[in-house]
Every structure is written in C-alpha cells, then in structure tokens.
Design an enzyme around this catalytic site. Structure first.
Site, PDB file in Angstrom:
ATOM      1  N   ASP A 152       0.864  -1.198   0.000  1.00  0.00           N
ATOM      2  CA  ASP A 152       0.000   0.000   0.000  1.00  0.00           C
ATOM      3  C   ASP A 152       0.898   1.245   0.000  1.00  0.00           C
ATOM      4  O   ASP A 152       0.642   2.217   0.704  1.00  0.00           O
ATOM      5  CB  ASP A 152      -0.925  -0.006   1.221  1.00  0.00           C
ATOM      6  CG  ASP A 152      -2.020   1.065   1.138  1.00  0.00           C
ATOM      7  OD1 ASP A 152      -2.307   1.564   0.030  1.00  0.00           O
ATOM      8  OD2 ASP A 152      -2.577   1.425   2.185  1.00  0.00           O
ATOM      9  N   ASP A 188       2.713   2.234   7.894  1.00  0.00           N
ATOM     10  CA  ASP A 188       1.457   1.545   7.567  1.00  0.00           C
ATOM     11  C   ASP A 188       1.729   0.223   6.855  1.00  0.00           C
ATOM     12  O   ASP A 188       1.368   0.047   5.684  1.00  0.00           O
ATOM     13  CB  ASP A 188       0.599   2.472   6.679  1.00  0.00           C
ATOM     14  CG  ASP A 188      -0.881   2.169   6.802  1.00  0.00           C
ATOM     15  OD1 ASP A 188      -1.230   1.211   7.510  1.00  0.00           O
ATOM     16  OD2 ASP A 188      -1.685   2.885   6.167  1.00  0.00           O
TER      17      ASP A 188
HETATM   18  N1  LIG Z   1       5.061   6.259  13.973  1.00  0.00           N
HETATM   19  C1  LIG Z   1       4.309   7.324  13.744  1.00  0.00           C
HETATM   20  N2  LIG Z   1       4.623   8.523  14.296  1.00  0.00           N
HETATM   21  C2  LIG Z   1       3.857   9.628  14.077  1.00  0.00           C
HETATM   22  N3  LIG Z   1       2.748   9.627  13.309  1.00  0.00           N
HETATM   23  C3  LIG Z   1       2.393   8.470  12.727  1.00  0.00           C
HETATM   24  C4  LIG Z   1       3.140   7.273  12.906  1.00  0.00           C
HETATM   25  N4  LIG Z   1       2.536   6.281  12.195  1.00  0.00           N
HETATM   26  C5  LIG Z   1       1.475   6.859  11.608  1.00  0.00           C
HETATM   27  N5  LIG Z   1       1.364   8.168  11.900  1.00  0.00           N
HETATM   28  C6  LIG Z   1       0.339   9.105  11.439  1.00  0.00           C
HETATM   29  O1  LIG Z   1      -0.904   8.451  11.477  1.00  0.00           O
HETATM   30  C7  LIG Z   1      -1.475   8.357  10.181  1.00  0.00           C
HETATM   31  C8  LIG Z   1      -2.183   7.026   9.994  1.00  0.00           C
HETATM   32  O2  LIG Z   1      -1.270   5.969  10.163  1.00  0.00           O
HETATM   33  P1  LIG Z   1      -1.255   4.711   9.200  1.00  0.00           P
HETATM   34  O3  LIG Z   1      -0.330   3.709   9.807  1.00  0.00           O
HETATM   35  O4  LIG Z   1      -0.955   5.167   7.817  1.00  0.00           O
HETATM   36  O5  LIG Z   1      -2.724   4.138   9.333  1.00  0.00           O
HETATM   37  P2  LIG Z   1      -4.008   4.166   8.369  1.00  0.00           P
HETATM   38  O6  LIG Z   1      -3.606   4.820   7.057  1.00  0.00           O
HETATM   39  O7  LIG Z   1      -4.348   2.736   8.223  1.00  0.00           O
HETATM   40  O8  LIG Z   1      -5.012   4.971   9.101  1.00  0.00           O
HETATM   41  C9  LIG Z   1      -0.313   8.573   9.220  1.00  0.00           C
HETATM   42  O9  LIG Z   1      -0.766   9.156   8.015  1.00  0.00           O
HETATM   43  C10 LIG Z   1       0.564   9.522   9.994  1.00  0.00           C
HETATM   44  O10 LIG Z   1       0.098  10.837   9.833  1.00  0.00           O
HETATM   45 MG   LIG Z   2      -1.901   5.047   5.997  1.00  0.00          MG
END
Ligand SMILES: Nc1ncnc2c1ncn2[C@@H]1O[C@H](COP(=O)(O)OP(=O)(O)O)[C@@H](O)[C@H]1O
Ligand SMILES: [Mg+2]
Length: 258
Positions: free
Chosen positions: A186, A203
């Site tokens: 993804d 992600d």
């Molecule tokens: N380790 C991290 N530290 C800070 N922010 C994060 C981190 N992981 C994700 N995020 C924030 O959270 C959002 C969503 O996380 P993500 O893993 O992409 O989940 P999903 O897209 O399934 O909701 C990301 O776009 C980013 O902005």
């Molecule tokens: Mg994401």
C-alpha cells in the site's frame, strides 16, 4: 486531556480513562492499554494523531518520557475483515486465520509489528516497533513533541530534494524485498512520512511475503504509485518495470543515469 496511568494503575485514573475514551474504545481495548501500562510500555496516552476508518494513532509517552505512536485497531466491519483475510491468506507466516474478529484484528496488529521489525532489520527506515498487545501496536513516534512529521504528500520541497527522497525510498523498497522478503502493498505518498530529510515508510500491516500469490502485482502497484507521484512533480525517473527489476535484483540498472 492526558490519560495518565502508572505501573500501579490508580482507581481514579482508570475511571478517567474509561470516561474519556469510552465512545471510542471498547472495554477490551481499554484493558489492553492498561496492560501495556502495567508492562511499563506506555506511561500515558496523549492526543489523537490520526483517526482513520480502521485504526487510530495516539501520541503517547513512555516511562522514559520518550514520545510513542500508539496505533489502535478498532473496526471490525465486514469489509475490513475481508481485506485482512485477503492479505493474510497466502502468507506462509499466517497459516491459521482466526475465525473470531477480535483474534483476527490481533493477528493484524501482530503482523504490522512483525513487518516493521523485519523491515527495520533489513535496514529500511521505518518507525521502530516497540510492543504489541492484542489490537494495540506501540512504535517510535515520527515527529516532535506530539506533532507528527508531514507525509510525503504534504511536504513542499525543491525538485532535487524530492529526487533524493525518491531514490531513498527505492533503496528501502529494495532492502525490504531483498532482505525482509516483503512487499509493502500500500505504498504511496500517503504512507511515507518525511522527517529530518529522511523518508519513513509506514502503515505496513498489509505488507506480504514475496511468496504471496499476489506479491508481484502488489510490487508493481507500489512502484507505479511512487513513479506517478514523483513524475507528477516533474522528476525524470525510470519506468516502473525497470525499477521492479532493480528492486528484485533481476537487473542492476544504473540509477545515476536519471
Ligand atoms: N510512527 C508514527 N509517528 C507519528 N505519526 C504516525 C506514525 N505512524 C502513523 N502516523 C500518522 O498516522 C497516520 C495514519 O497511520 P497509518 O499507519 O498510515 O494508518 P491508516 O492509514 O491505516 O489509518 C499517518 O498518516 C501519519 O500521519
Ligand atoms: Mg496510511
């Protein structure tokens, strides 16, 4: 609002936690967070960083006062379940797919934890995985003082800086393929954060083993997403099939030509 809890969880703290989060979390999730506090992984949970359909990310603090990103998987929609099964089936690491949705979500969170670990061990830049318990994944916070770093989609950079980021991401995708044996699945400008000039791939719950029946298609899709984004900025970059060859080690193209 901070949700404070110490290793010795106090009653009123417990109550706070429930009162503030009950709309969002079911009791099993609250108990999972309390267990992570008891294990001294999470000291407190602070604001919401991101609120997605299937998961929420919170800024938290460790007992050492380090920032944490706490990803909590919530949804159990039929659609999400179907999606999870699609990516789990065919991955030799996850032969037994749980029937109960709760267990399936735990497996999904564990998969993201393991994928992060494999990718990091392969030398790719991803948030450091810290712990996982049930539907809660704790990892390194990418950003400062609770302010997350921007996504690749959100940064505004010079073309030369974008070019550097592009090749760093390609190198990471190659390491992830070669040494972790995984494909992100993804990858796009929405799942890459840019922190201190470095791209962090995030992600990774849906990332699959290279032996997954759909692995090659997923790799092509990932690389095409990347190419389209960077080409859209005006960068001259190799064709997707050349990049795939480079990533899979089929062919060592000279990336410096571009
Ligand atoms: N380790 C991290 N530290 C800070 N922010 C994060 C981190 N992981 C994700 N995020 C924030 O959270 C959002 C969503 O996380 P993500 O893993 O992409 O989940 P999903 O897209 O399934 O909701 C990301 O776009 C980013 O902005
Ligand atoms: Mg994401």
């Amino acid at each position: 609002m901070y949700y404070k809890a110490t290793g010795r969880v106090r009653k009123e703290v417990d109550k706070d936690l429930f009162e503030t989060v009950e709309e969002v979390f079911d009791s099993a999730t609250v108990l999972a967070i309390i267990e992570l506090c008891r294990r001294k992984v999470i000291y407190e949970l602070r604001g919401v960083v991101s609120s997605g359909k299937e998961s929420r990310i919170y800024w938290g603090k460790s007992f050492n006062n380090d920032d944490l990103a706490v990803k909590i998987y919530l949804t159990s929609s039929a659609e999400f379940r179907k999606g999870m099964i699609k990516y789990l089936a065919g991955d030799p690491r996850f032969k037994n797919i749980p029937k109960s949705t709760k267990k399936l979500i735990t497996t999904w969170a564990r998969k993201e934890f393991k994928n992060l670990k494999l990718m990091r061990d392969a030398g790719a830049t991803v948030p450091k995985p810290i712990s996982q318990y049930e539907n809660v994944l704790v990892m390194e916070f990418i950003g400062e003082d609770g302010v997350r770093a921007p996504l690749l989609k959100e940064v505004e950079l010079e073309l030369s800086e974008y070019e550097e980021l592009f090749y760093k991401v390609v190198e990471d995708v190659r390491k992830i393929y070669m040494y972790a044996g995984l494909i992100h699945g993804d990858l796009s400008e929405y799942n890459i954060m840019v922190y201190r000039d470095t791209p962090y791939i995030i992600d990774v719950s849906q990332s699959v083993s290279v032996s997954h029946p759909n692995a090659y298609n997923l790799l092509i899709r990932d690389v095409t997403n990347l190419s389209n984004f960077f080409r859209g900025l005006g960068l001259k970059i190799p064709e997707a099939d050349e990049l795939v060859k480079y990533i899979t080690g089929d062919n060592h193209i000279d990336l410096s030509e571009y």
